[in-house]
Design a protein around this motif. Structure first.
Motif, short mmCIF file in Angstrom:
data_model
loop_
_atom_site.label_atom_id
_atom_site.label_comp_id
_atom_site.label_asym_id
_atom_site.label_seq_id
_atom_site.Cartn_x
_atom_site.Cartn_y
_atom_site.Cartn_z
N MET A 47 -0.22 -1.18 -0.20
CA MET A 47 -0.28 0.23 -0.61
C MET A 47 0.27 0.13 -2.11
O MET A 47 0.04 1.25 -2.74
N ALA A 48 0.82 -1.04 -2.47
CA ALA A 48 1.42 -0.89 -3.88
C ALA A 48 0.17 -0.61 -4.89
O ALA A 48 0.42 0.15 -5.87
N ALA A 49 -0.91 -1.31 -4.71
CA ALA A 49 -1.89 -1.10 -5.65
C ALA A 49 -2.30 0.23 -5.67
O ALA A 49 -2.80 0.95 -6.57
N MET A 50 -2.60 0.91 -4.59
CA MET A 50 -2.87 2.30 -4.67
C MET A 50 -1.87 3.31 -5.27
O MET A 50 -2.28 4.09 -5.92
N ALA A 51 -0.56 3.01 -4.97
CA ALA A 51 0.36 3.99 -5.28
C ALA A 51 0.32 3.80 -6.99
O ALA A 51 0.70 5.05 -7.44
N SER A 52 -0.03 2.90 -7.52
CA SER A 52 0.08 2.53 -9.01
C SER A 52 -0.94 3.63 -9.76
O SER A 52 -0.74 3.79 -10.97
N ARG A 53 -2.02 3.92 -8.93
CA ARG A 53 -2.89 4.87 -9.50
C ARG A 53 -2.55 6.21 -9.61
O ARG A 53 -3.12 7.15 -10.03
N ILE A 54 -1.50 6.58 -8.86
CA ILE A 54 -1.10 8.06 -8.80
C ILE A 54 0.17 8.25 -9.83
O ILE A 54 0.75 7.68 -9.91
N ARG A 55 -0.42 9.40 -10.49
CA ARG A 55 0.62 9.90 -11.72
C ARG A 55 2.00 10.38 -11.00
O ARG A 55 1.89 10.98 -9.81
N LEU A 56 3.04 10.38 -11.74
CA LEU A 56 4.32 10.66 -11.35
C LEU A 56 3.99 12.28 -10.80
O LEU A 56 4.60 12.39 -9.65
N GLU A 57 3.59 13.03 -11.64
CA GLU A 57 3.40 14.46 -11.17
C GLU A 57 2.56 14.66 -9.99
O GLU A 57 2.83 15.61 -9.28
N ASP A 58 1.77 13.72 -9.54
CA ASP A 58 0.91 13.88 -8.41
C ASP A 58 1.53 13.35 -7.01
O ASP A 58 1.04 13.57 -5.99
N ARG A 59 2.82 12.86 -7.25
CA ARG A 59 3.39 12.10 -6.12
C ARG A 59 3.77 13.25 -4.87
O ARG A 59 4.01 12.92 -3.75
N GLU A 60 3.95 14.51 -5.60
CA GLU A 60 4.16 15.81 -4.54
C GLU A 60 2.94 16.59 -3.94
O GLU A 60 3.17 17.35 -3.46
N CYS A 61 1.78 16.10 -4.69
CA CYS A 61 0.53 16.84 -4.33
C CYS A 61 0.20 16.41 -3.21
O CYS A 61 -0.28 15.09 -2.79
N PRO A 62 -0.31 17.27 -2.10
CA PRO A 62 -0.58 16.66 -0.71
C PRO A 62 -2.04 15.93 -0.71
O PRO A 62 -2.22 15.18 -0.09
N LEU A 63 -2.88 16.37 -1.59
CA LEU A 63 -4.24 15.70 -1.88
C LEU A 63 -3.98 14.24 -2.45
O LEU A 63 -4.61 13.31 -1.62
N SER A 64 -3.27 14.11 -3.42
CA SER A 64 -2.83 12.78 -3.98
C SER A 64 -2.24 11.81 -2.92
O SER A 64 -2.58 10.69 -2.57
N THR A 65 -1.38 12.32 -2.04
CA THR A 65 -0.46 11.49 -1.04
C THR A 65 -1.46 11.31 0.11
O THR A 65 -1.47 10.08 0.67
N THR A 66 -2.61 12.05 0.27
CA THR A 66 -3.52 11.93 1.64
C THR A 66 -4.52 10.87 1.04
O THR A 66 -4.64 9.94 1.89
N VAL A 67 -4.97 10.91 -0.12
CA VAL A 67 -5.91 10.03 -0.49
C VAL A 67 -5.01 8.65 -0.54
O VAL A 67 -5.86 7.49 -0.27
N GLN A 68 -3.87 8.56 -1.01
CA GLN A 68 -3.22 7.22 -0.80
C GLN A 68 -3.24 6.51 0.67
O GLN A 68 -3.39 5.48 0.62
N HIS A 69 -3.37 7.40 1.69
CA HIS A 69 -3.47 6.94 3.06
C HIS A 69 -4.97 6.81 3.41
O HIS A 69 -5.33 5.85 4.14
N VAL A 70 -5.80 7.60 2.99
CA VAL A 70 -7.20 7.30 3.46
C VAL A 70 -8.24 7.33 2.58
O VAL A 70 -9.46 7.59 3.03
N GLY A 71 -7.82 7.09 1.30
CA GLY A 71 -9.01 7.34 0.20
C GLY A 71 -9.82 6.16 0.07
O GLY A 71 -10.58 6.08 -0.86
N GLU A 72 -9.68 5.18 0.79
CA GLU A 72 -10.31 3.72 0.79
C GLU A 72 -11.41 3.68 1.52
O GLU A 72 -11.34 4.20 2.67
#
Length: 172
Positions: free
Chosen positions: A1-26
């Motif tokens: 998950m580290a590689a995926m998390a690095s693509r998320i901007r700091l301000e997106d970490r609270e966005c439900p879309l960004s956090t969902t894509v982090q889990h299932v966007g591959e």
């Protein structure tokens, strides 16, 4: 998950879309989940269905287990073999997978669709839609339903929704 998390901007970490894509966007993750919804549970079933390398499948299954979407359970003791079963959290993604498949099918003529969703009792094809649970209204109306900052929003999220750009024009 580290590689995926690095693509998320700091301000997106609270966005439900960004956090969902982090889990299932591959790519493989969605296909593995689709197979799990179709009843596949064993490594060899996933591998045969998807034509995925064993190392990639191992990595994706580990991530799905770590994220709580699948549970790894032994089904054989000698030698020990495991199956991968959807958790409640994993099963809660089914409407998302159905919506993605429906969107893909909506772009095809009916005779070009390789997979359709049917009512298991009647055998009739269904047309999935995302609706508001309270009103039953479809949520694809961008004039009626819009995102805004929620109670836990930080400054960046509040700034994003402080002024709203005009809704895109609809082709009618």
């Amino acid at each position: 998950m580290a590689a995926m998390a690095s693509r998320i901007r700091l301000e997106d970490r609270e966005c439900p879309l960004s956090t969902t894509v982090q889990h299932v966007g591959e790519w493989w993750t969605l296909l593995i989940l689709h197979d799990a919804f179709d009843g596949y549970t064993r490594f060899d079933q996933f591998q045969e269905s998807l034509g995925i390398s064993s190392s990639m499948l191992t990595t994706r299954l580990k991530t799905l287990v770590t994220d709580g979407l699948l549970e790894r359970r032994p089904y054989q003791t000698n030698p020990v073999r495991h199956e991968y079963v959807l958790t409640d959290l994993g099963r809660s993604l089914r409407p998302v997978i159905v919506a993605l498949a429906a969107w893909g099918n909506s772009r095809l003529a009916p005779e070009e669709r390789a997979m359709i969703l049917i009512d298991a009792d009647s055998g009739e094809e269904v047309d999935p839609a995302i609706v508001d649970a309270k009103t039953g209204h479809r949520l694809d109306d961008s004039d009626k339903y819009v995102f805004t900052a929620g109670p836990a929003a930080g400054p960046a999220m509040r700034d994003r929704y402080a002024t709203r750009p005009p809704a895109p024009a609809r082709d009618e």
